[in-house]
Design an enzyme around this catalytic site. Structure first.
Site, PDB file in Angstrom:
ATOM      1  N   ASP A   1       9.932  -5.932   7.368  1.00 53.67           N
ATOM      2  CA  ASP A   1       9.462  -4.565   7.165  1.00 53.67           C
ATOM      3  C   ASP A   1      10.654  -3.662   6.833  1.00 53.67           C
ATOM      4  OD1 ASP A   1       7.913  -2.302   7.081  1.00 53.67           O
ATOM      5  OD2 ASP A   1       7.280  -2.398   9.180  1.00 53.67           O
TER       6      ASP A   1
ATOM      7  N   HIS B   1       8.340   3.158  15.039  1.00 55.90           N
ATOM      8  CA  HIS B   1       8.004   1.765  14.726  1.00 55.90           C
ATOM      9  C   HIS B   1       8.326   0.849  15.912  1.00 55.90           C
ATOM     10  CE1 HIS B   1       6.560   1.296  10.609  1.00 55.90           C
ATOM     11  NE2 HIS B   1       7.273   2.366  10.300  1.00 55.90           N
TER      12      HIS B   1
ATOM     13  N   GLY C   1       0.848  -1.188   0.000  1.00 54.49           N
ATOM     14  CA  GLY C   1       0.000   0.000   0.000  1.00 54.49           C
ATOM     15  C   GLY C   1       0.883   1.238   0.000  1.00 54.49           C
TER      16      GLY C   1
ATOM     17  N   GLY D   1      15.419  -1.036   7.416  1.00 51.95           N
ATOM     18  CA  GLY D   1      15.785   0.379   7.440  1.00 51.95           C
ATOM     19  C   GLY D   1      17.048   0.634   8.241  1.00 51.95           C
TER      20      GLY D   1
ATOM     21  N   ARG E   1       5.778  -1.892  18.689  1.00 47.36           N
ATOM     22  CA  ARG E   1       5.966  -3.329  18.870  1.00 47.36           C
ATOM     23  C   ARG E   1       5.971  -3.689  20.351  1.00 47.36           C
ATOM     24  NH1 ARG E   1      10.124  -2.480  14.599  1.00 47.36           N
ATOM     25  NH2 ARG E   1      11.770  -2.714  16.138  1.00 47.36           N
TER      26      ARG E   1
ATOM     27  N   SER F   1       2.416  -1.532   8.324  1.00 47.20           N
ATOM     28  CA  SER F   1       3.263  -2.021   9.423  1.00 47.20           C
ATOM     29  C   SER F   1       2.441  -2.243  10.686  1.00 47.20           C
ATOM     30  CB  SER F   1       4.393  -1.027   9.707  1.00 47.20           C
ATOM     31  OG  SER F   1       5.249  -0.931   8.602  1.00 47.20           O
TER      32      SER F   1
END
Length: 174
Positions: free
Chosen positions: A82, A49, A8, A35, A53, A15
């Site tokens: 990811d 991010h 997307g 990343g 988690r 994510s």
């Protein structure tokens, strides 16, 4: 056993969806991050991010050698990769050609379908807009599109994520 590709636009919720699905599984989770924090903005993105988690999840950093990194993961986990978008960018910057990149994507797909656990792969869809003016941008768009299609060909489920909602794509045709 199960490979799901979530694609997307930027900030579409891909994510976050992968994280929610992994958390709901009740299984141990390995987050494979592609990343690298090369500047303050990217460091901030990575920090956000990480905050999404749950504690206790293992993290593997694999900005280049993604296939080698996943091959050694323990079985019966949920693995989140990811994301392919950053991975392709990293490989381009390193000088990998398109054929090598697509071949690595095929290896990733083959690994994921054989892995005794669940694999969620996150990637961006960048080919829906205008054709980029710069040759490097066009190469990136085309290369990522081919990588996404390659991994999707292996996936049991491919979903387009828009505004946090999913649209299931047609099943693969064998």
């Amino acid at each position: 056993m199960t490979l799901t590709l979530l694609t997307g636009g930027a900030r579409s919720g891909k994510s976050a969806l992968a994280v929610r699905r992994a958390a709901r599984s009740g299984l141990p989770v390995v987050f494979v991050a592609t990343g690298e924090a090369r500047d303050d903005e990217m460091a901030d993105r990575i920090a956000r991010h990480r905050e999404e988690r749950p504690e206790g999840w293992a993290t593997v950093e694999a900005p280049h050698d993604l296939v080698d990194a996943v091959r050694v993961l323990p079985p019966d986990h949920v693995v989140i990769v990811d994301c392919l978008s950053l991975w392709v960018s990293n490989l381009m910057e390193r000088g990998d050609d398109e054929a090598a990149t697509v071949a690595a994507a095929d290896e990733l797909g083959r690994w994921a379908t054989a892995y005794p656990g669940t694999v969620l792969v996150v990637t961006n869809e960048v080919g829906l807009g205008i054709v980029p003016m710069h040759p490097v941008s066009r190469d990136y768009r085309d290369r990522l599109g081919r990588v996404n299609a390659t991994v999707a060909a292996h996936a049991d489920l491919a979903q387009l994520v828009v505004a946090g909602r999913t649209l299931t794509l047609d099943p693969r045709e064998d």
